[in-house]
Design a protein around this motif. Structure first.
Motif, PDB file in Angstrom:
ATOM      1  N   PRO A 127       0.938  -1.393  -0.009  1.00 48.48           N
ATOM      2  CA  PRO A 127      -0.390  -0.384   0.111  1.00 48.48           C
ATOM      3  C   PRO A 127       0.859   0.977   0.296  1.00 48.48           C
ATOM      4  O   PRO A 127       2.076   1.165  -0.044  1.00 48.48           O
ATOM      5  N   VAL A 128       0.122   1.892  -0.140  1.00 51.56           N
ATOM      6  CA  VAL A 128       0.582   3.565  -0.588  1.00 51.56           C
ATOM      7  C   VAL A 128       0.579   4.590   0.883  1.00 51.56           C
ATOM      8  O   VAL A 128      -1.240   3.938   0.971  1.00 51.56           O
ATOM      9  N   ASN A 129       0.305   5.639   1.167  1.00 59.06           N
ATOM     10  CA  ASN A 129       0.301   6.328   1.938  1.00 59.06           C
ATOM     11  C   ASN A 129      -0.143   7.038   1.272  1.00 59.06           C
ATOM     12  O   ASN A 129      -0.383   6.903  -0.501  1.00 59.06           O
ATOM     13  N   THR A 130      -1.549   8.192   1.993  1.00 59.10           N
ATOM     14  CA  THR A 130      -2.305   8.627   1.476  1.00 59.10           C
ATOM     15  C   THR A 130      -2.006  10.034   0.731  1.00 59.10           C
ATOM     16  O   THR A 130      -2.709  10.027  -0.903  1.00 59.10           O
ATOM     17  N   SER A 131      -0.994  10.584   0.978  1.00 59.97           N
ATOM     18  CA  SER A 131      -0.500  11.806  -0.562  1.00 59.97           C
ATOM     19  C   SER A 131      -0.317  10.962  -1.129  1.00 59.97           C
ATOM     20  O   SER A 131       0.099  11.293  -2.511  1.00 59.97           O
ATOM     21  N   THR A 132       0.644  10.210  -1.360  1.00 59.76           N
ATOM     22  CA  THR A 132       1.018   9.193  -2.195  1.00 59.76           C
ATOM     23  C   THR A 132       0.232   9.165  -3.456  1.00 59.76           C
ATOM     24  O   THR A 132       0.004   8.826  -5.038  1.00 59.76           O
TER      25      THR A 132
ATOM     26  N   ALA B 216      -2.713  10.463  -3.535  1.00 54.93           N
ATOM     27  CA  ALA B 216      -3.456  11.225  -4.204  1.00 54.93           C
ATOM     28  C   ALA B 216      -2.133  11.885  -5.449  1.00 54.93           C
ATOM     29  O   ALA B 216      -3.179  12.420  -6.290  1.00 54.93           O
ATOM     30  N   ALA B 217      -1.028  11.882  -4.910  1.00 53.24           N
ATOM     31  CA  ALA B 217      -0.340  12.028  -5.987  1.00 53.24           C
ATOM     32  C   ALA B 217      -0.610  11.149  -7.339  1.00 53.24           C
ATOM     33  O   ALA B 217      -0.520  11.106  -8.622  1.00 53.24           O
ATOM     34  N   LEU B 218      -0.697   9.589  -6.645  1.00 50.36           N
ATOM     35  CA  LEU B 218      -1.068   8.003  -8.006  1.00 50.36           C
ATOM     36  C   LEU B 218      -2.329   9.108  -8.949  1.00 50.36           C
ATOM     37  O   LEU B 218      -2.805   8.939 -10.183  1.00 50.36           O
ATOM     38  N   LEU B 219      -3.114   9.758  -8.123  1.00 51.30           N
ATOM     39  CA  LEU B 219      -4.567   9.709  -8.684  1.00 51.30           C
ATOM     40  C   LEU B 219      -4.439  11.417 -10.035  1.00 51.30           C
ATOM     41  O   LEU B 219      -4.831  10.969 -10.672  1.00 51.30           O
ATOM     42  N   ALA B 220      -3.495  12.225  -9.635  1.00 50.58           N
ATOM     43  CA  ALA B 220      -2.858  13.141  -9.858  1.00 50.58           C
ATOM     44  C   ALA B 220      -2.098  13.110 -11.692  1.00 50.58           C
ATOM     45  O   ALA B 220      -2.897  13.083 -12.741  1.00 50.58           O
ATOM     46  N   LEU B 221      -1.468  11.915 -11.364  1.00 48.77           N
ATOM     47  CA  LEU B 221      -0.117  11.623 -12.588  1.00 48.77           C
ATOM     48  C   LEU B 221      -1.481  11.501 -13.840  1.00 48.77           C
ATOM     49  O   LEU B 221      -1.228  10.705 -14.772  1.00 48.77           O
ATOM     50  N   TRP B 222      -2.252   9.943 -13.090  1.00 48.73           N
ATOM     51  CA  TRP B 222      -3.564   9.307 -13.559  1.00 48.73           C
ATOM     52  C   TRP B 222      -4.084  10.029 -14.346  1.00 48.73           C
ATOM     53  O   TRP B 222      -4.359  10.032 -15.901  1.00 48.73           O
ATOM     54  N   ALA B 223      -4.790  11.066 -13.828  1.00 49.90           N
ATOM     55  CA  ALA B 223      -5.903  12.466 -14.316  1.00 49.90           C
ATOM     56  C   ALA B 223      -4.925  12.734 -15.480  1.00 49.90           C
ATOM     57  O   ALA B 223      -5.565  12.816 -16.732  1.00 49.90           O
ATOM     58  N   GLY B 224      -4.031  13.437 -14.803  1.00 49.62           N
ATOM     59  CA  GLY B 224      -3.007  13.581 -16.032  1.00 49.62           C
ATOM     60  C   GLY B 224      -3.121  13.216 -17.560  1.00 49.62           C
ATOM     61  O   GLY B 224      -3.411  13.996 -18.775  1.00 49.62           O
ATOM     62  N   ILE B 225      -2.471  11.916 -16.918  1.00 52.28           N
ATOM     63  CA  ILE B 225      -2.472  10.766 -18.472  1.00 52.28           C
ATOM     64  C   ILE B 225      -3.593  11.165 -19.115  1.00 52.28           C
ATOM     65  O   ILE B 225      -4.099  11.030 -20.556  1.00 52.28           O
ATOM     66  N   LEU B 226      -4.852  10.571 -18.754  1.00 56.24           N
ATOM     67  CA  LEU B 226      -6.155   9.943 -18.804  1.00 56.24           C
ATOM     68  C   LEU B 226      -6.790  11.521 -19.696  1.00 56.24           C
ATOM     69  O   LEU B 226      -7.485  11.568 -21.165  1.00 56.24           O
ATOM     70  N   PHE B 227      -6.818  12.850 -19.108  1.00 59.31           N
ATOM     71  CA  PHE B 227      -6.944  14.123 -19.937  1.00 59.31           C
ATOM     72  C   PHE B 227      -5.599  15.063 -20.338  1.00 59.31           C
ATOM     73  O   PHE B 227      -6.140  15.876 -20.573  1.00 59.31           O
TER      74      PHE B 227
ATOM     75  N   ILE C  75      -2.674   0.606  -9.781  1.00 58.12           N
ATOM     76  CA  ILE C  75      -3.290   2.203 -10.120  1.00 58.12           C
ATOM     77  C   ILE C  75      -4.194   1.746  -9.109  1.00 58.12           C
ATOM     78  O   ILE C  75      -4.881   2.735  -8.653  1.00 58.12           O
ATOM     79  N   PHE C  76      -5.439   0.902  -9.604  1.00 56.42           N
ATOM     80  CA  PHE C  76      -6.639   0.624  -8.898  1.00 56.42           C
ATOM     81  C   PHE C  76      -6.933   1.045  -7.144  1.00 56.42           C
ATOM     82  O   PHE C  76      -7.571   1.439  -6.667  1.00 56.42           O
ATOM     83  N   TRP C  77      -6.175  -0.140  -6.708  1.00 60.62           N
ATOM     84  CA  TRP C  77      -6.099  -0.529  -5.858  1.00 60.62           C
ATOM     85  C   TRP C  77      -5.015   0.976  -4.729  1.00 60.62           C
ATOM     86  O   TRP C  77      -6.253   1.102  -3.734  1.00 60.62           O
ATOM     87  N   ASN C  78      -4.730   2.038  -5.440  1.00 60.76           N
ATOM     88  CA  ASN C  78      -3.553   2.703  -4.284  1.00 60.76           C
ATOM     89  C   ASN C  78      -3.563   3.603  -4.826  1.00 60.76           C
ATOM     90  O   ASN C  78      -3.393   5.010  -4.020  1.00 60.76           O
ATOM     91  N   SER C  79      -4.691   4.236  -6.212  1.00 60.97           N
ATOM     92  CA  SER C  79      -4.580   5.679  -5.827  1.00 60.97           C
ATOM     93  C   SER C  79      -5.659   5.843  -5.075  1.00 60.97           C
ATOM     94  O   SER C  79      -7.213   5.461  -4.563  1.00 60.97           O
ATOM     95  N   GLN C  80      -5.975   7.479  -5.084  1.00 58.68           N
ATOM     96  CA  GLN C  80      -7.435   8.194  -4.033  1.00 58.68           C
ATOM     97  C   GLN C  80      -8.411   7.277  -4.584  1.00 58.68           C
ATOM     98  O   GLN C  80      -8.335   7.854  -5.465  1.00 58.68           O
TER      99      GLN C  80
END
Length: 176
Positions: free
Chosen positions: A32-37, A39-50, A92-97
């Motif tokens: 598992p990753v911590n909360t801030s990581t 959130a960073a994963l989600l930001a990277l994922w959304a940045g790539i997705l959009f 990604i789906f498990w660890n992202s916010q």
């Protein structure tokens, strides 16, 4: 796609490629990753997705590497492409916010688009994802130009507004 199963084992995500009785099965334990990581994963994922990432290839590799854990990265790179993609997306789906085992299971059961929609929904991005999908669907429907506009149709250049029309000059100004 290979037979991939997922379950939570303690605080880790256990991903198994192959059946339990297979002697060549591969088990990957994603930390598992911590909360801030997350959130960073989600930001990277959304940045790539959009399409907002300035370096999508670099961001995609960082996203995968962080999500699966550095200790698993070499193993993931040794897998077949479909297996590697499934393992990385599951991590990604498990660890992202907003992610979790439910979204991982949905991806393995129903496919990547359903899991992508679920993670987007969990993070308030569903409307943006829907708008993007509508835009992409519309672009793929008709690749032919409108019959009203042809290559011979003159295009008026200039900016119109409440202060009149501004026209670009055809000649550069000289400093005479």
């Amino acid at each position: 796609m290979s037979n991939i199963t997922a379950r939570e084992k303690g605080r880790k995500l256990e991903l198994t490629i192959g059946a339990d009785e297979d002697e060549d099965k591969i088990v990957i334990l994603v930390p598992p990753v911590n909360t801030s990581t997350g959130a960073a994963l989600l930001a990277l994922w959304a940045g790539i997705l959009f399409a907002q990432s300035e370096q999508p290839e670099v961001d995609a590799e960082n996203l995968g590497r962080i999500a699966v854990g550095e200790e698993n990265w070499e193993i993931v790179n040794e897998l077949r492409s479909a297996e590697s993609s499934a393992i990385i997306n599951a991590a990604i789906f498990w660890n992202s916010q907003g992610g979790g085992i439910e979204i991982v299971e949905q991806m393995l059961r129903d496919g990547l688009p359903k899991a992508r929609a679920a993670l987007s929904e969990a993070n308030g991005l569903a409307a943006a994802l829907s708008a993007l999908q509508t835009l992409l669907d519309g672009a793929s429907v008709s690749q032919t130009p409108s019959p009203v506009v042809t290559p011979d149709t003159p295009i008026q250049v200039g900016i119109s507004g409440s202060f009149g029309t501004l026209h670009p000059t055809s000649q550069p100004h000289s400093k005479d």
